[in-house]
Every structure is written in C-alpha cells, then in structure tokens.
Motif scaffolding. Structure first.
Motif, PDB file in Angstrom:
ATOM      1  N   GLU A  47       0.837  -1.210   0.000  1.00 11.07           N
ATOM      2  CA  GLU A  47       0.000   0.000   0.000  1.00 11.07           C
ATOM      3  C   GLU A  47       0.865   1.250   0.000  1.00 11.07           C
ATOM      4  OE1 GLU A  47      -2.483  -0.397   3.434  1.00 11.07           O
ATOM      5  OE2 GLU A  47      -3.650  -2.040   2.578  1.00 11.07           O
ATOM      6  N   ARG A  48       1.904   1.248   0.794  1.00 10.43           N
ATOM      7  CA  ARG A  48       2.779   2.427   0.858  1.00 10.43           C
ATOM      8  C   ARG A  48       3.527   2.629  -0.454  1.00 10.43           C
ATOM      9  NH1 ARG A  48       5.213   2.582   7.001  1.00 10.43           N
ATOM     10  NH2 ARG A  48       3.206   2.957   7.993  1.00 10.43           N
ATOM     11  N   GLU A  53       4.266   5.530  -5.513  1.00  9.90           N
ATOM     12  CA  GLU A  53       4.229   5.549  -6.974  1.00  9.90           C
ATOM     13  C   GLU A  53       3.285   6.635  -7.473  1.00  9.90           C
ATOM     14  OE1 GLU A  53       3.201   1.630  -8.304  1.00  9.90           O
ATOM     15  OE2 GLU A  53       5.134   0.781  -7.722  1.00  9.90           O
ATOM     16  N   LYS A  54       2.131   6.757  -6.843  1.00 13.53           N
ATOM     17  CA  LYS A  54       1.187   7.803  -7.252  1.00 13.53           C
ATOM     18  C   LYS A  54       1.785   9.179  -7.024  1.00 13.53           C
ATOM     19  CE  LYS A  54      -2.989   5.077  -6.441  1.00 13.53           C
ATOM     20  NZ  LYS A  54      -4.162   4.897  -5.584  1.00 13.53           N
ATOM     21  N   LYS A  55       2.455   9.350  -5.877  1.00 12.14           N
ATOM     22  CA  LYS A  55       3.060  10.636  -5.575  1.00 12.14           C
ATOM     23  C   LYS A  55       4.150  10.964  -6.594  1.00 12.14           C
ATOM     24  CE  LYS A  55       3.524  11.995  -1.258  1.00 12.14           C
ATOM     25  NZ  LYS A  55       4.010  12.121   0.130  1.00 12.14           N
ATOM     26  N   PHE A  56       5.001   9.973  -6.920  1.00 13.96           N
ATOM     27  CA  PHE A  56       6.052  10.208  -7.909  1.00 13.96           C
ATOM     28  C   PHE A  56       5.470  10.460  -9.291  1.00 13.96           C
ATOM     29  CE2 PHE A  56       9.078   7.994  -4.932  1.00 13.96           C
ATOM     30  CZ  PHE A  56       9.855   9.122  -4.702  1.00 13.96           C
ATOM     31  N   ASP A  57       4.370   9.790  -9.622  1.00 19.34           N
ATOM     32  CA  ASP A  57       3.721  10.066 -10.899  1.00 19.34           C
ATOM     33  C   ASP A  57       3.280  11.521 -10.961  1.00 19.34           C
ATOM     34  OD1 ASP A  57       4.118   7.502 -11.827  1.00 19.34           O
ATOM     35  OD2 ASP A  57       2.092   6.806 -11.337  1.00 19.34           O
ATOM     36  N   GLY A  58       2.736  12.012  -9.854  1.00 14.96           N
ATOM     37  CA  GLY A  58       2.333  13.415  -9.788  1.00 14.96           C
ATOM     38  C   GLY A  58       3.523  14.342  -9.951  1.00 14.96           C
ATOM     39  N   PHE A  59       4.637  13.996  -9.295  1.00 13.88           N
ATOM     40  CA  PHE A  59       5.846  14.807  -9.440  1.00 13.88           C
ATOM     41  C   PHE A  59       6.348  14.798 -10.872  1.00 13.88           C
ATOM     42  CE2 PHE A  59       7.012  13.983  -4.744  1.00 13.88           C
ATOM     43  CZ  PHE A  59       6.374  15.150  -4.353  1.00 13.88           C
TER      44      PHE A  59
END
Length: 89
Positions: A47-48, A53-59
């Motif tokens: 989960e973490r 991954e979602k956060k890095f995709d946003g970045f």
C-alpha cells in the motif's frame, strides 16, 4: 532384559516423544503467527509503495509541465533577444 524394564523404557520414550510433539506444535504456532505478521507487513508495504508511486507520478507530471514551461519561456526569450538585436542594428 525383563519385560518390565522394556516397558519402562518404552513408556519413557513415549513421554519424551509427547514432549517433543508439544514443542513442535508450539513452534508451528509461532511460525504461523510470524507468517500472519509478515503477510500484514507485506500488505502495508505494498500500500505504501502504491502511494509513493502515485506521488512520484504526480511529481513527474509537474516536472514535465514545468520543463515545458521553461522550454517555452526560453524560446520566447531567445526570440525576444533576436528581435532586440535586429532592431538595434
């Protein structure tokens, strides 16, 4: 050896065998608990990692947009400098 002595030895071996079985059962229970804890830990880590991954995709998206903006502004700056150079001659 007499039958009585053999029976005593067999009884002693049976008691020892039962104690060993009990210890192995306790060890099995501990391993099962550890396995459950490891499964839960694996789920939490998955989960973490998904959140990261979602956060890095946003970045990545923000960085790409910022890079496009910088490229656009740099090209406009070069165009402006060329115009200034042409007009000053």
């Amino acid at each position: 050896m007499e039958q009585h002595e053999l029976n005593a030895i067999l009884d002693a071996l049976k008691v020892i065998s039962e104690k060993i079985d009990e210890r192995f059962e306790k060890i099995d229970e501990r391993f099962e608990k550890i396995d459950v804890r490891l499964d839960l830990l694996e789920q939490r880590m998955d989960e973490r990692f998904e959140r990261l991954e979602k956060k890095f995709d946003g970045f990545r998206v923000e960085f790409r947009e910022m890079q496009e903006t910088v490229d656009y502004l740099a090209s406009k700056n070069i165009q402006h400098e060329k115009e200034i150079a042409l007009n000053s001659n």
